[in-house]
Enzyme design. Structure first.
Site, PDB file in Angstrom:
ATOM      1  CG  HIS A  21      15.463 -14.589  14.478  1.00  0.00           C
ATOM      2  ND1 HIS A  21      16.190 -13.860  15.384  1.00  0.00           N
ATOM      3  CD2 HIS A  21      16.380 -15.204  13.672  1.00  0.00           C
ATOM      4  CE1 HIS A  21      17.490 -14.011  15.169  1.00  0.00           C
ATOM      5  NE2 HIS A  21      17.636 -14.816  14.113  1.00  0.00           N
TER       6      HIS A  21
ATOM      7  CB  CYS B  88      -1.008  -0.044   1.155  1.00  0.00           C
ATOM      8  SG  CYS B  88      -0.312   0.006   2.806  1.00  0.00           S
TER       9      CYS B  88
ATOM     10  N   GLY C 216       2.624   0.710   3.613  1.00  0.00           N
ATOM     11  CA  GLY C 216       2.753  -0.671   4.093  1.00  0.00           C
ATOM     12  C   GLY C 216       2.047  -0.883   5.422  1.00  0.00           C
TER      13      GLY C 216
HETATM   14  C1  RB5 Z   1      -3.992   5.096   0.363  1.00  0.00           C
HETATM   15  O1  RB5 Z   1      -4.061   6.400  -0.088  1.00  0.00           O
HETATM   16  C2  RB5 Z   1      -3.108   4.926   1.584  1.00  0.00           C
HETATM   17  O2  RB5 Z   1      -3.701   5.505   2.678  1.00  0.00           O
HETATM   18  C3  RB5 Z   1      -2.852   3.457   1.793  1.00  0.00           C
HETATM   19  O3  RB5 Z   1      -2.287   2.929   0.628  1.00  0.00           O
HETATM   20  C4  RB5 Z   1      -1.852   3.057   2.858  1.00  0.00           C
HETATM   21  O4  RB5 Z   1      -0.729   3.880   2.858  1.00  0.00           O
HETATM   22  C5  RB5 Z   1      -2.330   2.820   4.199  1.00  0.00           C
HETATM   23  O5  RB5 Z   1      -1.543   2.401   5.066  1.00  0.00           O
END
Ligand code: RB5
Length: 147
Positions: free
Chosen positions: A99, A66, A69
Site C-alpha cells: 500500500h 538497531c 528499530g
Molecule cells: C543503541 O544502544 C540503541 O540506542 C540503538 O541501537 C537503537 O535502539 C536506537 O533506536
C-alpha cells in the site's frame, strides 16, 4: 532483487544471522556495516550507508537493524526516496510495501527473535507495491514531501 543490510551494535548479531540466512536462500545481500562489532558505534552511520546504496541503485530494498528499530527508522526517513518503517509483525511488513511503497524495513533486535524476524523479512521481500489508483495517489503525496 538486490538487498543491503545494516546494523549498529544493537543489531549486529541479528544482521550476521540474516546475512547468512538470506545468502543461503539465494539473495544477493550487500553489507552496509558495521562490519565489526563496536559497542560505541552510532546507528545513523550505517543507516546512511544502506540508504546511499538504495539511492545509487546498488540495492532495491534495505533492512536496517538497531536495538529498537526506532533510531534507524527516524534516520532513514530523513533521506529522499526512502520510505522506512519499523515492522515487528508480518502483516505490516507486506502491507507497508503493497500500500505504501515501503522500501526499507527497520527491525529492533532487542524486541524480536530470529524466527519472527525470518517471517517478517520474507513478508517484506515477497511483497510488491499494488498499482491501484488510491495507492499511487497516496504515494505521490508522499513523494511531494521529498521535493
Ligand atoms: C543503541 O544502544 C540503541 O540506542 C540503538 O541501537 C537503537 O535502539 C536506537 O533506536
Amino acid at each position: 532483487m538486490k538487498l543491503t543490510i545494516a546494523a549498529d551494535h544493537g543489531g549486529f548479531e541479528l544482521k550476521k544471522f540474516l546475512l547468512e540466512w538470506l545468502s543461503a536462500k539465494g539473495y544477493e545481500v550487500n553489507d552496509s556495516g558495521n562490519l565489526i562489532f563496536d559497542a560505541d558505534d552510532d546507528y545513523p552511520d550505517f543507516t546512511i550507508e544502506a540508504c546511499k546504496n538504495m539511492i545509487s541503485g546498488n540495492a532495491d530494498r534495505a533492512i536496517i537493524i538497531c536495538g529498537s528499530g526506532v533510531g534507524a527508522c527516524i534516520a532513514a526517513n530523513k533521506i529522499k526516496g526512502i520510505r522506512a518503517s519499523v515492522c515487528h509483525d508480518s502483516y505490516s511488513a507486506h502491507q507497508g510495501v503493497e500500500h505504501d511503497g515501503m522500501n526499507v524495513l527497520c527491525l529492533g533486535a532487542r524486541i524480536i527473535g530470529t524466527e519472527l524476524t525470518k517471517e517478517i523479512v520474507i513478508a517484506f521481500l515477497n511483497a510488491e507495491f499494488i498499482e491501484e489508483e488510491r495507492f499511487i495517489r497516496r504515494l505521490n503525496k508522499i513523494k511531494e514531501l521529498d521535493k
